[in-house]
Design an enzyme around this catalytic site. Structure first.
Site, PDB file in Angstrom:
ATOM      1  N   CYS A  79      77.775  53.802  84.419  1.00 34.42           N
ATOM      2  CA  CYS A  79      77.169  53.766  85.755  1.00 34.42           C
ATOM      3  C   CYS A  79      77.024  52.335  86.264  1.00 34.42           C
ATOM      4  O   CYS A  79      77.129  52.079  87.461  1.00 34.42           O
ATOM      5  CB  CYS A  79      75.834  54.492  85.737  1.00 34.42           C
ATOM      6  SG  CYS A  79      76.028  56.236  85.317  1.00 34.42           S
ATOM      7  N   THR A  80      76.792  51.406  85.351  1.00 34.52           N
ATOM      8  CA  THR A  80      76.729  49.993  85.723  1.00 34.52           C
ATOM      9  C   THR A  80      78.107  49.499  86.162  1.00 34.52           C
ATOM     10  O   THR A  80      78.241  48.826  87.189  1.00 34.52           O
ATOM     11  CB  THR A  80      76.180  49.155  84.558  1.00 34.52           C
ATOM     12  OG1 THR A  80      74.824  49.563  84.316  1.00 34.52           O
ATOM     13  CG2 THR A  80      76.226  47.672  84.857  1.00 34.52           C
TER      14      THR A  80
END
Length: 191
Positions: A79-80
C-alpha cells in the site's frame, strides 16, 4: 509403510498447493462492478496533507473524472508502494482533469498520517471504517470482507465506471488507470 507416507505427503502437499492457488485466485479475482455500471455515491471523512475534511464523490465528479482506488491497509509495504506511485502520477492525472482518492478500512487518524508521509500530500485518502464503501464497490478482500482488496476504478463525470482493475500487486494500477483515462479523454475532448 514408507510408500504410504510418501503418498499421503504428496496428496497433502497437492491439496495445500491447490488451496493456496485457489486462495491466490480469489484474492486476485476481478471486482464485480464493471465499465458502464453506475458508481455508488458516497460521502466520508478524508485527509489530504494531514487535514481532515468531508469528501463527497458527487461533488468531486462535478469537477471531472475520479480515480478511486481501494487498498488493504495504510503503512503496509504494498500500500505504501502504491501510494507513492499515485502521488508521483497526480500531475499526469490532472492533465486529464482527473483527481485521485484512496479508500481503506483504516481510521481517519491513521489516514491523516498516511496522507502526509506516503501520499506526500498529493491526494486524499478516505476512511471506510464500517466498510460500506468497500462493499458498495465489491472491493472487499475475499474471506476478510471488512478489508479492501486492491481495486482501482476510473469514474467518468456522469457517474459511470469506465475502467476497473483488480490485482493485489501494487504495480500496474497507476499505469492502467492512466491509460484508461487517456482513452476516455480522447473520446470526450469537451469534458
Amino acid at each position: 509403510m514408507q510408500s504410504r507416507f510418501i503418498a499421503r505427503f504428496i496428496a497433502t502437499g497437492a491439496a495445500a498447493l491447490l488451496c493456496a492457488g485457489l486462495s491466490f485466485y480469489a484474492l486476485t479475482a476481478e471486482a464485480t462492478l464493471k465499465p458502464g455500471d453506475p458508481a455508488p455515491d458516497f460521502t466520508t471523512q478524508a485527509s489530504l496533507g494531514g487535514k481532515t475534511y468531508t469528501y463527497s464523490l458527487a461533488d468531486q465528479l462535478k469537477k471531472g473524472p475520479v480515480v478511486l482506488y481501494f487498498y488493504p491497509a495504510a503503512f503496509t509495504t504494498g500500500c505504501t508502494i502504491e501510494a507513492h506511485e499515485f502521488a508521483e502520477a497526480v500531475d499526469e492525472y490532472k492533465k486529464y482533469g482527473a483527481t485521485v482518492i484512496g479508500v481503506s478500512h483504516d481510521n481517519i487518524d491513521t489516514l491523516t498520517k498516511f496522507s502526509v508521509s506516503e501520499c506526500r500530500s498529493k491526494f486524499p485518502v478516505a476512511a471506510d471504517e464500517d466498510s460500506k464503501i468497500i462493499k458498495a464497490y465489491d472491493a472487499a478482500m475475499p474471506m476478510h470482507e471488512s478489508m479492501a482488496n486492491r481495486v482501482s476504478y476510473v469514474i467518468a463525470p456522469d457517474g459511470k465506471i469506465i475502467y476497473e482493475y483488480t490485482s493485489l500487486a501494487p504495480d500496474q494500477h497507476v499505469e492502467n488507470t492512466l491509460r484508461a483515462l487517456k482513452e476516455w479523454a480522447a473520446q470526450h475532448p469537451q469534458q
